[in-house]
Design a protein around this motif. Sequence first.
Motif, short mmCIF file in Angstrom:
data_model
loop_
_atom_site.label_atom_id
_atom_site.label_comp_id
_atom_site.label_asym_id
_atom_site.label_seq_id
_atom_site.Cartn_x
_atom_site.Cartn_y
_atom_site.Cartn_z
N UNK A 310 0.80 -1.22 0.00
CA UNK A 310 0.00 0.00 0.00
C UNK A 310 0.83 1.26 0.00
N UNK A 311 2.15 1.12 0.16
CA UNK A 311 3.02 2.29 0.21
C UNK A 311 3.49 2.70 -1.18
N UNK A 312 3.96 1.71 -1.96
CA UNK A 312 4.50 2.01 -3.29
C UNK A 312 4.41 0.79 -4.18
N UNK A 313 4.41 1.04 -5.48
CA UNK A 313 4.43 -0.05 -6.46
C UNK A 313 5.83 -0.26 -7.03
N UNK A 314 6.78 0.54 -6.60
CA UNK A 314 8.13 0.49 -7.15
C UNK A 314 9.02 -0.49 -6.38
N UNK A 315 9.60 -1.44 -7.10
CA UNK A 315 10.52 -2.39 -6.48
C UNK A 315 11.77 -1.69 -5.97
N UNK A 316 12.25 -0.69 -6.71
CA UNK A 316 13.45 0.04 -6.31
C UNK A 316 13.23 0.76 -4.98
N UNK A 317 12.08 1.40 -4.84
CA UNK A 317 11.78 2.11 -3.60
C UNK A 317 11.72 1.14 -2.43
N UNK A 318 11.09 -0.01 -2.63
CA UNK A 318 11.01 -1.02 -1.57
C UNK A 318 12.40 -1.49 -1.17
N UNK A 344 12.93 -14.61 6.21
CA UNK A 344 11.57 -15.14 6.03
C UNK A 344 10.51 -14.05 5.84
N UNK A 345 10.79 -12.85 6.35
CA UNK A 345 9.85 -11.75 6.22
C UNK A 345 10.06 -11.00 4.89
N UNK A 346 11.32 -10.77 4.55
CA UNK A 346 11.63 -9.89 3.42
C UNK A 346 11.58 -10.60 2.07
N UNK A 347 11.95 -11.88 2.02
CA UNK A 347 11.96 -12.58 0.73
C UNK A 347 10.56 -12.63 0.10
N UNK A 348 9.51 -13.01 0.86
CA UNK A 348 8.17 -12.95 0.25
C UNK A 348 7.78 -11.54 -0.21
N UNK A 349 8.25 -10.54 0.54
CA UNK A 349 7.94 -9.15 0.17
C UNK A 349 8.58 -8.78 -1.16
N UNK A 350 9.87 -9.05 -1.32
CA UNK A 350 10.54 -8.65 -2.57
C UNK A 350 10.06 -9.51 -3.75
N UNK A 352 7.04 -10.46 -4.18
CA UNK A 352 5.77 -9.87 -4.61
C UNK A 352 5.98 -8.66 -5.51
N UNK A 353 7.19 -8.08 -5.48
CA UNK A 353 7.52 -6.96 -6.35
C UNK A 353 8.32 -7.41 -7.57
N UNK A 354 8.47 -8.72 -7.74
CA UNK A 354 9.16 -9.23 -8.92
C UNK A 354 10.67 -9.24 -8.81
N UNK A 355 11.21 -9.09 -7.61
CA UNK A 355 12.67 -9.10 -7.42
C UNK A 355 13.15 -10.54 -7.31
N UNK A 356 14.18 -10.88 -8.07
CA UNK A 356 14.76 -12.22 -8.02
C UNK A 356 15.38 -12.45 -6.64
N UNK A 357 15.05 -13.57 -5.96
CA UNK A 357 15.61 -13.82 -4.63
C UNK A 357 17.13 -13.95 -4.62
N UNK A 358 17.73 -14.37 -5.75
CA UNK A 358 19.19 -14.41 -5.84
C UNK A 358 19.74 -12.99 -5.82
N UNK A 359 19.13 -12.11 -6.61
CA UNK A 359 19.55 -10.70 -6.62
C UNK A 359 19.37 -10.07 -5.24
N UNK A 360 18.23 -10.36 -4.60
CA UNK A 360 18.00 -9.79 -3.27
C UNK A 360 19.01 -10.31 -2.26
N UNK A 361 19.41 -11.57 -2.42
CA UNK A 361 20.41 -12.13 -1.50
C UNK A 361 21.71 -11.35 -1.55
N UNK A 362 22.13 -10.94 -2.74
CA UNK A 362 23.36 -10.15 -2.87
C UNK A 362 23.16 -8.75 -2.30
N UNK A 363 21.99 -8.17 -2.54
CA UNK A 363 21.69 -6.85 -1.94
C UNK A 363 21.76 -6.95 -0.42
N UNK A 364 21.17 -8.01 0.11
CA UNK A 364 21.17 -8.22 1.56
C UNK A 364 22.59 -8.33 2.09
#
Length: 431
Positions: A310-318, A344-350, A352-364
């Motif tokens: 409900x805050x934003x539709x942008x994956x970058x902003x999230x 466990x909280x953030x992976x389902x969130x990202x 839902x915005x179409x972010x690859x979990x491998x990419x998010x892992x490196x960001x993390x």
Amino acid sequence: MNDVILILTVLFPLLLILGLPIYVSLGITGLAISYLTDAPLVFATQNVLNGLDQFPLLAIPAFILAGNIMEKGGITEDIISIFRHAFGHIAGSLGLVTIFSCMFFAAISGSGPGTVAAIGAIMIPAMIKYGYPPAYAASVSATGGTLGVMIPPSNPLIIYGIIANVSIADLFAAGMVPGVLTAFLLAGVAYFIARRAGAVMSVDADAPRQSIWKLIWKAKFALFLPVLILGGIYSGIFTPVEASVCAVVYALVVSIVVYRQLTPASLLVAFEGAVKLGGALMIIVACSTLFATVITLEQIPQDVVKTFSGITDSAIVILLIICALLIVIGTFMETISAIIILAPILVPLVKSYGVDPVHFGIILIVTIEIAFLTPPLGVNLFVASQIAKIKFEKVAVAILPFVFTLMVAMLIVIFVPQLSLWLPETLRSLR
């Protein structure tokens, strides 16, 4: 549900503020939520045990042990000698030597603090000897140690892969390009700071004068170990766990037969170090698993997804919001704990915005790197300050330019996903 939220937002931070160890805080919070939800006691005990019943976890103590054996066996010095030869003729070069040596050693140990201890024990006294300010020497070594969590094999990447159900081999491949890029950014900042400080303009007089090819040939056994580990994993010859065991056997054979510097006493110290660090990580993993299970059963990840959607539709902003949150959390929470609690909280969130979990892992992981350098936790700062024998506060100030550099690296990884995804995609297509 309201009681569960109250425990998570009040009890858990309160326990940390009171100074309880992180695993105790996680365990008590998990037990309290289990009690409120009328879960039987066996639910808690089984989750704690199940948290350790993960085959990929075996790779962590083995990689730590391999790095310890290489350090005690004298192999680390050959790695450093190559970079001292490559950069020793440049004024203010020991910072570069430290960063690149840490980058290479990280590909063996997989541990941030372990990399600081192994490389810093040699390079910090050398830098101080040649007129580098102790705070600079400690800050460069502490910064180089952050590469231990990104350059594969990486203990945090293994943990993230287990929690997020992502291929560890893909994560290792995804971390290589961002890890090397980060190393070059940090090296550039280290050199710039050195050039501006008059006390560090002297050339490294002890830099080896023999041929670089002779040094590479001399260090061939040390240089081959990352090839053995990563090549074996990506070629499918063995799993990350099997690779870690092969690394231990290889390091033992090379240290005893080739270098002949590993004594029974130093081998015992290497095993003790691996047991202590591995045991500390495992007890955190065990208690964190209970914590992660109860918040998942309470559907807190789903609530988080609904809130942020409900805050934003942008994956970058999230992703930027998440990284800001991680930087704050990392100042008071141990790295492995942060990954186990938040993944466990953030992976389902990202997702839902179409972010690859491998990419998010490196960001993390890039963001978590910053936590190694930020007080009050700042594990790398403590290790480096003890080696340099200066106050923690002085290192915390000297580290600021490197912290900003890591933030730049974090932004690059966020805005350029292919930096992380290109290599694993390429390797998958070749299999």
